[in-house]
Design a protein around this motif. Sequence first.
Motif, PDB file in Angstrom:
ATOM      1  N   GLY A 172       2.906  -1.626   4.402  1.00  0.00           N
ATOM      2  CA  GLY A 172       2.309  -0.429   4.427  1.00  0.00           C
ATOM      3  C   GLY A 172       3.642   0.600   4.170  1.00  0.00           C
ATOM      4  O   GLY A 172       4.549   0.389   4.523  1.00  0.00           O
ATOM      5  N   PHE A 173       3.343   1.805   3.941  1.00  0.00           N
ATOM      6  CA  PHE A 173       4.295   2.873   3.981  1.00  0.00           C
ATOM      7  C   PHE A 173       3.839   3.818   5.144  1.00  0.00           C
ATOM      8  O   PHE A 173       2.390   3.981   5.573  1.00  0.00           O
ATOM      9  CB  PHE A 173       4.204   3.599   2.841  1.00  0.00           C
ATOM     10  N   ALA A 174       4.755   4.635   5.793  1.00  0.00           N
ATOM     11  CA  ALA A 174       4.278   5.565   6.633  1.00  0.00           C
ATOM     12  C   ALA A 174       5.093   6.759   6.371  1.00  0.00           C
ATOM     13  O   ALA A 174       6.537   6.733   6.444  1.00  0.00           O
ATOM     14  CB  ALA A 174       4.582   5.170   8.317  1.00  0.00           C
ATOM     15  N   ALA A 175       4.471   7.831   5.908  1.00  0.00           N
ATOM     16  CA  ALA A 175       5.205   8.957   5.591  1.00  0.00           C
ATOM     17  C   ALA A 175       5.010   9.951   6.640  1.00  0.00           C
ATOM     18  O   ALA A 175       3.730  10.459   7.063  1.00  0.00           O
ATOM     19  CB  ALA A 175       4.643   9.543   4.239  1.00  0.00           C
ATOM     20  N   GLU A 176       6.153  10.430   7.485  1.00  0.00           N
ATOM     21  CA  GLU A 176       5.745  11.307   8.547  1.00  0.00           C
ATOM     22  C   GLU A 176       6.905  12.429   8.404  1.00  0.00           C
ATOM     23  O   GLU A 176       7.713  12.436   7.979  1.00  0.00           O
ATOM     24  CB  GLU A 176       6.363  10.348   9.805  1.00  0.00           C
ATOM     25  N   PRO A 225     -12.442   5.108   4.297  1.00  0.00           N
ATOM     26  CA  PRO A 225     -11.892   3.788   4.703  1.00  0.00           C
ATOM     27  C   PRO A 225     -10.370   3.747   4.865  1.00  0.00           C
ATOM     28  O   PRO A 225      -9.892   4.143   4.051  1.00  0.00           O
ATOM     29  CB  PRO A 225     -12.251   2.684   3.815  1.00  0.00           C
ATOM     30  N   ASP A 226      -9.789   3.045   5.789  1.00  0.00           N
ATOM     31  CA  ASP A 226      -8.444   2.673   5.709  1.00  0.00           C
ATOM     32  C   ASP A 226      -8.153   1.295   4.894  1.00  0.00           C
ATOM     33  O   ASP A 226      -8.483   0.134   5.253  1.00  0.00           O
ATOM     34  CB  ASP A 226      -7.514   2.612   7.068  1.00  0.00           C
ATOM     35  N   ILE A 227      -7.508   1.486   3.836  1.00  0.00           N
ATOM     36  CA  ILE A 227      -7.558   0.317   2.628  1.00  0.00           C
ATOM     37  C   ILE A 227      -6.498  -0.575   3.413  1.00  0.00           C
ATOM     38  O   ILE A 227      -6.709  -1.840   3.352  1.00  0.00           O
ATOM     39  CB  ILE A 227      -6.943   0.916   1.415  1.00  0.00           C
ATOM     40  N   LEU A 228      -5.338  -0.168   3.662  1.00  0.00           N
ATOM     41  CA  LEU A 228      -4.322  -1.074   4.464  1.00  0.00           C
ATOM     42  C   LEU A 228      -4.796  -1.899   5.548  1.00  0.00           C
ATOM     43  O   LEU A 228      -4.699  -3.045   5.617  1.00  0.00           O
ATOM     44  CB  LEU A 228      -3.154  -0.030   4.781  1.00  0.00           C
ATOM     45  N   ALA A 240      -0.050   3.997  -1.706  1.00  0.00           N
ATOM     46  CA  ALA A 240      -0.716   5.091  -2.222  1.00  0.00           C
ATOM     47  C   ALA A 240      -0.732   6.200  -1.033  1.00  0.00           C
ATOM     48  O   ALA A 240      -0.694   5.948   0.125  1.00  0.00           O
ATOM     49  CB  ALA A 240      -2.215   4.902  -2.566  1.00  0.00           C
ATOM     50  N   ASP A 252      -7.328  11.003   4.027  1.00  0.00           N
ATOM     51  CA  ASP A 252      -7.945  10.536   5.141  1.00  0.00           C
ATOM     52  C   ASP A 252      -9.368  10.694   5.290  1.00  0.00           C
ATOM     53  O   ASP A 252     -10.185  10.199   5.811  1.00  0.00           O
ATOM     54  CB  ASP A 252      -7.270  10.762   6.504  1.00  0.00           C
ATOM     55  N   LYS A 299      -2.649  -1.261  11.865  1.00  0.00           N
ATOM     56  CA  LYS A 299      -3.388  -1.841  10.738  1.00  0.00           C
ATOM     57  C   LYS A 299      -3.172  -3.067  10.232  1.00  0.00           C
ATOM     58  O   LYS A 299      -3.310  -3.589   9.165  1.00  0.00           O
ATOM     59  CB  LYS A 299      -2.502  -0.929   9.648  1.00  0.00           C
ATOM     60  N   VAL A 337      -3.493   7.951   0.339  1.00  0.00           N
ATOM     61  CA  VAL A 337      -5.012   7.750   0.453  1.00  0.00           C
ATOM     62  C   VAL A 337      -5.391   9.087   1.254  1.00  0.00           C
ATOM     63  O   VAL A 337      -5.005   9.360   2.409  1.00  0.00           O
ATOM     64  CB  VAL A 337      -5.262   6.565   0.854  1.00  0.00           C
ATOM     65  N   PHE A 360       0.815  -1.234  -0.023  1.00  0.00           N
ATOM     66  CA  PHE A 360      -0.035  -0.111  -0.049  1.00  0.00           C
ATOM     67  C   PHE A 360       1.022   1.314  -0.122  1.00  0.00           C
ATOM     68  O   PHE A 360       1.135   1.750   1.172  1.00  0.00           O
ATOM     69  CB  PHE A 360      -0.798  -0.130   1.364  1.00  0.00           C
ATOM     70  N   LYS A 392       1.406   2.336  13.406  1.00  0.00           N
ATOM     71  CA  LYS A 392       0.587   1.815  12.286  1.00  0.00           C
ATOM     72  C   LYS A 392       0.841   0.335  12.042  1.00  0.00           C
ATOM     73  O   LYS A 392      -0.102  -0.344  11.565  1.00  0.00           O
ATOM     74  CB  LYS A 392       1.328   2.649  10.935  1.00  0.00           C
TER      75      LYS A 392
HETATM   76  N1  CTP Z   1      -3.467   4.149   3.889  1.00  0.00           N
HETATM   77  C1  CTP Z   1      -4.381   3.334   3.441  1.00  0.00           C
HETATM   78  N2  CTP Z   1      -5.818   3.772   3.501  1.00  0.00           N
HETATM   79  C2  CTP Z   1      -5.955   5.242   4.134  1.00  0.00           C
HETATM   80  C3  CTP Z   1      -4.911   5.606   4.612  1.00  0.00           C
HETATM   81  C4  CTP Z   1      -3.491   4.984   4.533  1.00  0.00           C
HETATM   82  O1  CTP Z   1      -4.259   2.325   2.765  1.00  0.00           O
HETATM   83  N3  CTP Z   1      -7.306   5.541   4.156  1.00  0.00           N
HETATM   84  C5  CTP Z   1      -2.207   3.370   3.976  1.00  0.00           C
HETATM   85  C6  CTP Z   1      -1.115   4.079   3.079  1.00  0.00           C
HETATM   86  O2  CTP Z   1      -1.118   3.534   1.838  1.00  0.00           O
HETATM   87  C7  CTP Z   1       0.111   3.691   3.680  1.00  0.00           C
HETATM   88  C8  CTP Z   1      -0.275   3.634   5.507  1.00  0.00           C
HETATM   89  O3  CTP Z   1      -1.514   3.427   5.282  1.00  0.00           O
HETATM   90  O4  CTP Z   1       0.669   2.271   3.383  1.00  0.00           O
HETATM   91  C9  CTP Z   1      -0.220   4.811   6.003  1.00  0.00           C
HETATM   92  O5  CTP Z   1      -0.407   5.720   5.667  1.00  0.00           O
HETATM   93  P1  CTP Z   1      -0.452   7.275   6.464  1.00  0.00           P
HETATM   94  O6  CTP Z   1      -1.162   8.414   5.727  1.00  0.00           O
HETATM   95  O7  CTP Z   1       0.946   7.610   6.877  1.00  0.00           O
HETATM   96  O8  CTP Z   1      -1.104   6.875   7.618  1.00  0.00           O
HETATM   97  P2  CTP Z   1      -2.655   7.570   8.291  1.00  0.00           P
HETATM   98  O9  CTP Z   1      -3.449   6.189   8.800  1.00  0.00           O
HETATM   99  O10 CTP Z   1      -3.338   8.193   7.402  1.00  0.00           O
HETATM  100  O11 CTP Z   1      -1.946   8.280   9.532  1.00  0.00           O
HETATM  101  P3  CTP Z   1      -1.543   9.799   9.286  1.00  0.00           P
HETATM  102  O12 CTP Z   1      -2.218  10.470   8.419  1.00  0.00           O
HETATM  103  O13 CTP Z   1      -2.577  10.050  10.791  1.00  0.00           O
HETATM  104  O14 CTP Z   1      -0.197   9.620   9.956  1.00  0.00           O
END
Ligand code: CTP
Length: 403
Positions: free
Chosen positions: A325-329, A306-309, A276, A280, A344, A278, A274, A340
Amino acid sequence: MNRRILLIIGGGIAAYKALELIRLLKRRGIAVTPVLTQAGAQFVTEMSVAALAGEKVHGDLFSITDETQMGHIELSRAADLVVVAPATADLMAKAAAGLASDLASTLLLATDKPVLMAPAMNVRMWEHAATRRNLAQLRADGVRFTGPESGEMACGEFGPGRMAEPETIAAEIETLLDAPGALPEGPLSGRKVVITAGPTHEPIDPVRYIANRSSGRQGYALAGAARDMGARVVLVSGPVSLPVPPGIEVIPVERAEEMLAAVKEEMPCDLAIFAAAVADWRVKEAAAGKLKKQAGPPRLELAPNPDILATIGKMKRHRPALVIGFAAETEDLLAQARRKLAAKGADMIVANDVSPESGVFGGAHNQVHLVTAQGVEDWPRMDKAQVARRLMERLARMLADAQ
Ligand code: CTP
């Protein structure tokens, strides 16, 4: 080696692009047997197709001269690959239902060769439940797809439905012709990999949307690396301006909810990544008509996406063997990534620093940290293609160990 395709030209505005496709294929030394549907002949002439292909154009199922020279069954098998461009909603529906009501549909039913379709239609037709059903059926039958791409359409609407560019289709054709099994042998041979990439666009009204700066590069690079290692790759992509990579099935989506639906449709798979960005949140009720300035600034009520991951990571049945998954911070990188990972249900989080000074978001380089239940591994700064290759090698090993 003589390479030949059977090209079925359906009836749509994009039919004119089929002429350019023929020209590109001929330049690559690929012979084209053209079939022009009745509807297709409303958009391009038999004469132009024949002149460019340098071949007779087939159009009628009940032509006595054609049947005495080469019957339609033989015609459907004399090529190495059958290509439908543009693949209209009508042609897709006929092929999905197994109809043989004209020459094009009969050839699609009679062929024993791989089939590649380049869909082109109005965005509403593309998104209609009937077309989604037909698409799923055709995929299950082994038909490959290239495009459609997102963009402005001839009918003035915007969204997925535009036929892939002739260069993209030609490259895809060449890949399929050169590798009849279609995929190289490698550590991911026989594996299905599903990857999400790019941003999502959440509509405010028909012309405005909420988006983010994701370029999709990392996800596309991962898809390319997985393909090179022999995997069958499905890339569920938000709107990006990257070329469709050959040998990879791209499913274009816009909204997070569409992305989730497309990913679910591709389950089960061996490995799901995952990448993308996405959104929130989405606008709870996007306006049906364009919001007017005179009405003053709108109050946008947001609803969570929805949180796809997390949805896939926590699936009880058909969960992929590995979920990444990826976490961009911008701060607390590793702590957030660990959170995460657990929250997740992922097997690994690839964490990266996207603070403005890192230059990672939308750029060509990436510096990642692999976070698993076992610990953290820090990788040096590399370009995204390198990150992708090394990561896929690592995941292929994890996959082999997991089973
Ligand atoms: N992701 C997803 N669906 C969402 C949000 C996130 O699949 N609705 C996946 C991203 O593709 C990624 C991972 O979850 O692999 C983490 O995404 P990130 O944006 O860093 O995490 P969030 O859960 O959105 O947390 P935050 O924005 O609070 O850091």
